[in-house]
Design an enzyme around this catalytic site. Structure first.
Site, mmCIF file in Angstrom:
data_model
loop_
_atom_site.group_PDB
_atom_site.id
_atom_site.type_symbol
_atom_site.label_atom_id
_atom_site.label_comp_id
_atom_site.label_asym_id
_atom_site.label_seq_id
_atom_site.Cartn_x
_atom_site.Cartn_y
_atom_site.Cartn_z
ATOM 1 N N GLU A 1 31.849 40.652 55.940
ATOM 2 C CA GLU A 1 31.619 41.436 57.146
ATOM 3 C C GLU A 1 32.865 41.494 58.033
ATOM 4 O OE1 GLU A 1 27.731 39.035 56.486
ATOM 5 O OE2 GLU A 1 29.866 38.904 55.983
ATOM 6 N N ARG B 1 45.326 38.211 33.183
ATOM 7 C CA ARG B 1 46.360 39.209 32.910
ATOM 8 C C ARG B 1 45.687 40.580 32.775
ATOM 9 N NH1 ARG B 1 47.210 34.784 29.943
ATOM 10 N NH2 ARG B 1 46.444 35.650 27.982
#
Length: 344
Positions: free
Chosen positions: A22, A177
């Site tokens: 939030e 990766r």
């Protein structure tokens, strides 16, 4: 965050101790948040923990309405955030897409209710259930698309765990990766009872400033421990379970206490057998490759565990996907004793 029918900002919780979703969305929106509607998968917190209450930031921003997917599962704070916002004049709608929100919040729910992280068992196997053709020799079983999926999965979890056998056979880096070059690498965990981890192992290389965490047994050599710590590892001694192996529940409790919400267990076969046998696997992602390794290969479950017929681990399949010639089967493990006490 939406205003006048248009998306104006998004946010997510990056890691424990940092700003919640939030707050990140509010920072992104700035003054545009006044009069807007905030959609959240989890009830905003109304207490001070590692960060201030999100409810206060919502009030200060001028948000008019908050749509909540599911209540906070913490029994000490459930309903507190929604109730407080309501008393302050904010319109709160709860239970929207609740089941979907529970599905993506399972790791957080489990950590709050049990103190243990959500455990995902991941493996690439041959059609006859082997993870390697020859014991002690690493080999890539699955194809390129399965590998890319694995790295996306690593990017989503807090930590990744392997046994020392996998390190000695494959010398993996255990990093993320992605094709984009972005993404974050999870905290790397190694189960190494006798501290056989080589000082030259790739896993000891610094990644995201996070030292690998090595769990060893009480009888581990103190000289080896000091050498590994000098090489950058964090070494923790764990008591043995009844069968003489490291007590995995203690390992998980230590990870949970450190704020690890989700854990990807990548093997090897003895590690998978130990986690399944202890009822500590919550979810599995198994990649099936169209090859056969035969009886000499290393089985996915390399060990025995005592369970009655009603406790046989069974996958409640949630996803089946073809990845070129490989097939991914993913689902929840029905007999996991670590998960059967939590409300999902």
């Amino acid at each position: 965050m939406v205003r006048d029918g248009s998306l104006i900002a998004k946010g997510f919780h990056r890691r424990a101790g940092e700003a919640h979703a939030e707050v990140n969305a509010l920072r992104s929106a700035g003054e545009k948040s006044r009069g807007a509607t905030l959609y959240v998968t989890l009830e905003p917190c109304n207490h001070t923990g590692r960060t201030p209450p999100c409810t206060r930031a919502i009030l200060a921003s001028g948000i008019r309405r908050v749509v909540v997917g599911m209540p906070d599962p913490n029994p000490h704070v459930v309903g507190g955030g929604s109730a407080f916002l309501t008393t302050q004049g904010v319109v709160v709608d709860s239970g929207i897409l609740a089941e979907e929100c529970r599905a993506i919040n399972r790791p957080f729910i489990k950590l709050v209710q049990t103190g243990l992280p959500w455990v995902i068992m991941k493996a690439g196997v041959s059609l006859d259930g082997r993870i390697a053709r020859i014991p002690g020799v690493g080999v890539r079983v699955t194809g390129e698309r399965s590998g890319k999926y694995t790295h996306r999965l690593r990017n989503q979890v807090d930590a990744i765990l392997v046994g020392i056998g996998t390190v000695l056979a494959d010398d993996p880096a255990l990093t993320t990766r992605l094709p984009s070059g972005r993404g974050r690498s999870p905290l790397r965990i190694i189960l190494d009872t006798h501290l056989r981890l080589p000082l030259t192992a790739k896993v000891l290389a610094a990644v995201d400033k996070a030292s690998p965490w090595v769990f060893c047994g009480p009888s581990a050599d103190i000289t080896r421990r000091k050498a590994l710590e000098s090489a950058g590892a964090r070494v923790t001694t764990v008591a043995f379970a009844a069968d003489g192996s490291l007590d995995l529940r203690v390992v998980l409790a230590a990870l949970g206490a450190a704020g690890i919400t989700s854990l990807l267990v990548e093997g090897g076969g003895r590690v998978h057998a130990a986690f399944l046998g202890a009822g500590l696997v919550d979810e599995a992602a198994i990649f099936l490759a169209p090859v056969f390794f035969g009886a000499g290969g290393v089985p996915l479950i390399n060990g025995l565990f005592e369970q009655g017929r009603e406790q046989i681990p069974r996958l409640q399949v949630t996803e089946v996907r073809r990845l070129d010639d490989d097939v991914l089967v993913r689902g929840l493990v029905a007999a996991g004793r670590g998960a059967d006490r939590i409300v999902l």
